[in-house]
Design a protein around this motif. Structure first.
Motif, PDB file in Angstrom:
ATOM      1  N   HIS A 272       0.836  -1.199   0.000  1.00 27.62           N
ATOM      2  CA  HIS A 272       0.000   0.000   0.000  1.00 27.62           C
ATOM      3  C   HIS A 272       0.874   1.253   0.000  1.00 27.62           C
ATOM      4  O   HIS A 272       0.516   2.267  -0.609  1.00 27.62           O
ATOM      5  CB  HIS A 272      -0.903  -0.009   1.240  1.00 27.62           C
ATOM      6  CG  HIS A 272      -1.674   1.253   1.453  1.00 27.62           C
ATOM      7  ND1 HIS A 272      -2.694   1.661   0.616  1.00 27.62           N
ATOM      8  CD2 HIS A 272      -1.566   2.213   2.408  1.00 27.62           C
ATOM      9  CE1 HIS A 272      -3.191   2.812   1.050  1.00 27.62           C
ATOM     10  NE2 HIS A 272      -2.523   3.173   2.122  1.00 27.62           N
TER      11      HIS A 272
ATOM     12  N   ALA B 288      -2.173   2.595  -6.539  1.00 29.38           N
ATOM     13  CA  ALA B 288      -2.916   2.714  -7.795  1.00 29.38           C
ATOM     14  C   ALA B 288      -4.414   2.794  -7.565  1.00 29.38           C
ATOM     15  O   ALA B 288      -5.197   2.659  -8.506  1.00 29.38           O
ATOM     16  CB  ALA B 288      -2.595   1.528  -8.691  1.00 29.38           C
ATOM     17  N   TYR B 289      -4.821   3.003  -6.346  1.00 25.88           N
ATOM     18  CA  TYR B 289      -6.231   3.070  -5.965  1.00 25.88           C
ATOM     19  C   TYR B 289      -6.396   4.170  -4.928  1.00 25.88           C
ATOM     20  O   TYR B 289      -5.408   4.720  -4.421  1.00 25.88           O
ATOM     21  CB  TYR B 289      -6.696   1.724  -5.396  1.00 25.88           C
ATOM     22  CG  TYR B 289      -5.772   1.201  -4.318  1.00 25.88           C
ATOM     23  CD1 TYR B 289      -5.839   1.668  -3.004  1.00 25.88           C
ATOM     24  CD2 TYR B 289      -4.807   0.246  -4.623  1.00 25.88           C
ATOM     25  CE1 TYR B 289      -4.973   1.211  -2.024  1.00 25.88           C
ATOM     26  CE2 TYR B 289      -3.936  -0.221  -3.643  1.00 25.88           C
ATOM     27  CZ  TYR B 289      -4.030   0.263  -2.353  1.00 25.88           C
ATOM     28  OH  TYR B 289      -3.160  -0.179  -1.383  1.00 25.88           O
ATOM     29  N   THR B 290      -7.623   4.468  -4.607  1.00 24.30           N
ATOM     30  CA  THR B 290      -7.915   5.502  -3.616  1.00 24.30           C
ATOM     31  C   THR B 290      -8.708   4.906  -2.458  1.00 24.30           C
ATOM     32  O   THR B 290      -9.650   4.128  -2.683  1.00 24.30           O
ATOM     33  CB  THR B 290      -8.735   6.647  -4.249  1.00 24.30           C
ATOM     34  OG1 THR B 290      -7.989   7.231  -5.310  1.00 24.30           O
ATOM     35  CG2 THR B 290      -9.054   7.722  -3.214  1.00 24.30           C
ATOM     36  N   VAL B 291      -8.302   5.239  -1.255  1.00 23.96           N
ATOM     37  CA  VAL B 291      -9.093   4.890  -0.076  1.00 23.96           C
ATOM     38  C   VAL B 291      -9.348   6.173   0.708  1.00 23.96           C
ATOM     39  O   VAL B 291      -8.438   6.971   0.913  1.00 23.96           O
ATOM     40  CB  VAL B 291      -8.391   3.841   0.813  1.00 23.96           C
ATOM     41  CG1 VAL B 291      -8.347   2.484   0.118  1.00 23.96           C
ATOM     42  CG2 VAL B 291      -6.987   4.269   1.186  1.00 23.96           C
TER      43      VAL B 291
ATOM     44  N   THR C  13      -5.617  -3.704  -4.908  1.00 23.85           N
ATOM     45  CA  THR C  13      -6.630  -2.859  -5.546  1.00 23.85           C
ATOM     46  C   THR C  13      -8.027  -3.390  -5.266  1.00 23.85           C
ATOM     47  O   THR C  13      -8.963  -2.612  -4.989  1.00 23.85           O
ATOM     48  CB  THR C  13      -6.385  -2.787  -7.066  1.00 23.85           C
ATOM     49  OG1 THR C  13      -5.105  -2.199  -7.303  1.00 23.85           O
ATOM     50  CG2 THR C  13      -7.450  -1.952  -7.751  1.00 23.85           C
TER      51      THR C  13
ATOM     52  N   ALA D 250      -8.954  -2.587  -1.756  1.00 20.76           N
ATOM     53  CA  ALA D 250      -9.300  -1.174  -1.622  1.00 20.76           C
ATOM     54  C   ALA D 250     -10.734  -0.927  -2.080  1.00 20.76           C
ATOM     55  O   ALA D 250     -11.497  -0.197  -1.423  1.00 20.76           O
ATOM     56  CB  ALA D 250      -8.325  -0.314  -2.415  1.00 20.76           C
ATOM     57  N   ALA D 251     -11.112  -1.523  -3.203  1.00 21.12           N
ATOM     58  CA  ALA D 251     -12.474  -1.354  -3.705  1.00 21.12           C
ATOM     59  C   ALA D 251     -13.491  -1.917  -2.722  1.00 21.12           C
ATOM     60  O   ALA D 251     -14.542  -1.300  -2.466  1.00 21.12           O
ATOM     61  CB  ALA D 251     -12.617  -2.033  -5.069  1.00 21.12           C
TER      62      ALA D 251
ATOM     63  N   GLN E 156     -13.720   0.385   0.304  1.00 20.48           N
ATOM     64  CA  GLN E 156     -14.508   1.576  -0.010  1.00 20.48           C
ATOM     65  C   GLN E 156     -15.998   1.253   0.055  1.00 20.48           C
ATOM     66  O   GLN E 156     -16.796   2.025   0.614  1.00 20.48           O
ATOM     67  CB  GLN E 156     -14.152   2.100  -1.399  1.00 20.48           C
ATOM     68  CG  GLN E 156     -12.805   2.791  -1.483  1.00 20.48           C
ATOM     69  CD  GLN E 156     -12.779   4.128  -0.775  1.00 20.48           C
ATOM     70  OE1 GLN E 156     -12.520   4.204   0.435  1.00 20.48           O
ATOM     71  NE2 GLN E 156     -13.060   5.191  -1.515  1.00 20.48           N
TER      72      GLN E 156
END
Length: 306
Positions: free
Chosen positions: A190, A224-227, A286, A289-290, A293
């Motif tokens: 991460h 490469a993702y957003t949290v 990833t 993370a999804a 979310q």
């Protein structure tokens, strides 16, 4: 006995590990998680594993011991203004050492560096003391607390070159679907790109540890993702991996007390079946993370139970 004040001071980076240990007058104690790296070749390579563009103006070392790596870091520390006509580093090094005897020895052995401000010796536990705003860290970590120290260092967003037990290092770099993949893999990746750059045999240490070791390089980067809630994301990953043999569906249901989910069933109802039927060890960072979310939206996470 030769008066220390009349002996020529060796250039930084050239001190012999065994001679340092003899001058320290104390041996590493495995009962205190002390296994000092004494192989000159490995010691010389460690600072060089930092990324080429890494800022080396303020290097941090955890667990200085008798100073073999400290010596190499002093030679490597630079703020870009080094004068090749001198042997003095233009950068600086901070070493954290919890053993009072070794902390005292480091201040004596490298007294010139201490006096000029090139070296600061912080006596104390690396999990408790205030760490400086270092630019990069190179360290042979005490293995018993390597996980806790690594996760104190990773969020700083600085390049790291750290020596771990090989099994721990393998888990750090593992990918989804591999047997070594777990909470450690997702959490470390991460924060950074992590890779094993060298495997180190037991014989490179004194006293020899019971296991092989490995050097891991961590190069910080944005994931490469957003949290939206990093603390919840990491807690959610931890929770699901306590049920790694269960399906993701059952892991979500069974670990609400760990993740802090108030409505785990709502998360299950909102998630895709293809993801729920997998095992936690099959989810990439990833994918985690999804799912996190989605969980934070539908599960209404409560306050951190810890």
């Amino acid at each position: 006995m030769t008066d220390r004040s009349t002996r020529p001071t060796p250039a930084y980076g050239s001190r012999d590990p065994d001679a340092l240990a003899r001058r320290a007058g104390a041996q590493a104690n495995p009962d205190r998680d002390q296994h000092f790296l004494v192989d000159d070749r490995v010691l010389d390579r460690l600072p060089a594993y930092l990324p080429e563009a890494a800022d080396t103006s303020h290097l941090l070392e955890i667990g200085g011991g008798a100073g073999a790596l400290t010596d190499r870091l002093l030679a490597h520390a630079s703020d870009g203004t080094d004068d090749p006509a001198t042997e003095s580093p233009s950068g600086r090094v901070t070493v954290v050492e919890r053993d009072p005897a070794f902390a005292s020895f480091l201040r004596t052995e490298f007294s010139t560096a201490v006096e000029t401000g090139a070296l600061e010796v912080v006596e104390g536990d690396a999990l408790d003391v205030s760490l400086p705003s270092f630019s990069a860290c190179v360290a042979n970590l005490p293995y018993g607390v390597s996980s806790a120290i690594a996760f104190r260092l990773l969020p700083t967003g600085r390049p790291l070159v750290l020596t771990f037990q090989a099994e721990f290092a393998d888990r750090m770099v593992a990918s989804a679907g591999e047997s070594a993949y777990g909470r450690l893999s997702v959490s470390a990746q991460h924060y950074a790109d992590v890779e094993i750059v060298e495997r180190v045999p037991k014989e490179a240490f004194d006293p020899q540890p019971a296991v092989e070791s490995a050097v891991v390089r961590c190069v910080p980067r944005e994931p490469a993702y957003t949290v939206d809630d990093e603390a919840f994301f990491l807690r959610f990953v931890k929770a699901l991996f306590t049920q790694r043999r269960k399906t993701v569906r059952n892991a979500i249901r069974n670990t609400a007390h760990i993740s802090g989910l108030g409505a785990p069933e709502a998360v299950v109802e909102a998630a895709e079946e293809s993801r729920l039927s997998q095992r936690p060890g099959d989810l990439s960072p990833t994918a985690f993370a999804a799912l996190a979310q989605l969980a934070s939206t539908h599960g209404v996470p409560e306050a951190d139970p810890s």
